[in-house]
Design an enzyme around this catalytic site. Structure first.
Site, PDB file in Angstrom:
ATOM      1  CB  THR A  31      -0.861  -0.020   1.144  1.00 35.53           C
ATOM      2  OG1 THR A  31      -1.722  -0.911   1.164  1.00 35.53           O
ATOM      3  CG2 THR A  31      -1.597   1.413   1.392  1.00 35.53           C
ATOM      4  CG  HIS A 178      -4.904  -9.207   1.336  1.00 32.26           C
ATOM      5  ND1 HIS A 178      -3.875 -10.044   1.934  1.00 32.26           N
ATOM      6  CD2 HIS A 178      -4.354  -7.864   1.617  1.00 32.26           C
ATOM      7  CE1 HIS A 178      -3.058  -9.348   2.723  1.00 32.26           C
ATOM      8  NE2 HIS A 178      -3.335  -7.971   2.825  1.00 32.26           N
ATOM      9  CG  ASN A 181      -0.561  -8.706   5.992  1.00 36.83           C
ATOM     10  OD1 ASN A 181      -0.011  -9.468   6.570  1.00 36.83           O
ATOM     11  ND2 ASN A 181      -0.127  -8.340   4.939  1.00 36.83           N
ATOM     12  CE1 TYR A 183      -5.836  -3.795   6.215  1.00 38.37           C
ATOM     13  CE2 TYR A 183      -4.365  -5.513   5.786  1.00 38.37           C
ATOM     14  CZ  TYR A 183      -4.472  -4.216   6.000  1.00 38.37           C
ATOM     15  OH  TYR A 183      -3.751  -2.992   6.227  1.00 38.37           O
ATOM     16  CG  ASN A 238      -4.517  -4.087  10.488  1.00 42.00           C
ATOM     17  OD1 ASN A 238      -4.089  -3.154  10.797  1.00 42.00           O
ATOM     18  ND2 ASN A 238      -3.844  -4.653   9.249  1.00 42.00           N
TER      19      ASN A 238
END
Length: 372
Positions: A31, A178, A181, A183, A238
């Site tokens: 990102t 994805h 991580n 999400y 996260n």
């Protein structure tokens, strides 16, 4: 620098799905917050990716499949025609430079905020992201996400499939789902963030169901040979806290092993870890391994060559690198010749708009020209 003869297979061609790649080096999705406020990629993003077209494959940064999936400001999206048009400029530039691209599709889930998306975030359960989240007004406290209904889940699966079709229309060779991580898809996998008692929670079979259904829908939409899956077993990004990693991921991979996907992409892969070895044995297709240390962290002195060699010896087919590609547009040439690497200059510049820390990293050729 590591002796350039120690990892010759990094620079050998390899097939990936329907693609023939000139080398086994993959630019990992990162990102960079350079899209416009509506998620449309602009000319600067086309320049950035074209500069790195010597990678065997570029996996473009996470793009959201719907509005509620937005995480932070200036994240690209892939859910309307303006996004398709913007991304087509990027893929055209990369193709003209000789490169190949997949697009990562990412839904933020609880990693979101009304100040960013205009909508309350959604998640498998109403468990908020710890701490604060960045917004156009600066860091703000996170909000409790709305628990997704079964109808929400089904519509989100459809959004992933539509986003995949948009990606192909935009000129990408395929997409990466994805599920890493921290999400949304990762949130469904993990007991700490998935406290549901219906068919999408509870047991391992329930918690992997959403990811499996997303992958199957995307594969049905564009063909499995155009689809990859990214996972981060044991990852804590996260606020994720897995409790059954060694059971969870073999079950997930077992459920998808016969799907004919282009690849499995493992984040922070460790060839000495028994789970990595189990997943390699269980996965029948191509395996991309990412040896980068968790962020933040420096680029390895050798650009990751030593870890790459160990992962290839342990059965990985391709190696993805992140920060090394960020700072070195000609990374393939540098690793092939053993040339020194640029360092990442300023962490702040990773996530702000403009050329600085983005398209202004010098190549070896530019350095030689300035020294002449």
């Amino acid at each position: 620098m590591t002796d350039t003869t120690t990892v010759p297979q990094l620079f050998e061609p390899v097939s990936l799905g329907a693609l023939d790649l000139p080398n086994r080096l993959v630019m990992a999705p990162m990102t960079r917050n350079r899209a416009d406020a509506d998620g449309v990629p602009g000319p600067l993003m086309a320049t950035y990716y074209a500069q790195r077209a010597s990678a065997g494959l570029i996996i473009a940064e996470a793009a959201t499949p719907n509005a509620v999936g937005l995480t932070y400001p200036n994240i690209p999206a892939i859910h309307d025609e303006a996004h398709v048009t913007g991304w087509r400029r990027v893929t055209d530039a990369v193709r003209a430079a000789g490169g190949r691209m997949f697009l990562q599709i990412q839904h933020g889930g609880r990693v979101g905020h009304p100040a960013n998306s205009g909508l309350p975030p959604v998640a498998p359960s109403p468990v908020p992201l710890p701490g604060t989240i960045f917004t156009p007004e600066g860091h703000q406290p996170t909000v409790v996400p709305r628990e997704m209904t079964v109808e929400d889940i089904q519509s989100t699966i459809a959004d992933f499939a539509a986003a995949a079709r948009n990606a192909i229309a935009a000129g990408f060779a395929g997409v990466e789902v994805h599920a890493a991580n921290g999400y949304l898809l990762h949130q469904f996998l993990t007991e700490d963030t998935n406290r549901r008692t219906d068919g999408y929670g509870g047991s391992v079979a329930g918690r992997i169901r959403f990811v499996v259904e997303v992958v199957h829908a995307v594969a049905a939409a564009i063909g499995p040979e155009r689809v990859g899956l990214r996972i981060s077993p044991g990852g804590t990004a996260n606020g994720i806290a897995e409790t059954d990693t060694d059971t969870l991921y073999p079950a997930l991979i077992g459920a998808l092993a016969g799907s004919g996907l282009a690849y499995l992409h493992i984040v922070h892969a460790d060839p000495d870890r028994p789970l990595f070895q189990r997943l390699r044995r269980a996965w029948p297709g191509a395996l991309i391994a990412n040896p980068d240390s968790p962020f933040p962290g420096p680029i390895a002195d050798d650009g990751g060559r030593a870890k790459a060699g160990r992962l290839l010896a342990a059965g990985a087919d391709l190696i993805s690198l992140g920060r090394a590609f960020l700072a070195n547009p000609d990374l393939v040439a540098r690793l092939r010749t053993g040339a020194p690497l640029n360092a990442v200059r300023d962490r702040y510049l990773m996530y702000v708009g403009g050329e600085a820390g983005y398209t202004d990293y010098p190549t070896l050729e530019a350095k030689r020209g300035s020294a002449a």
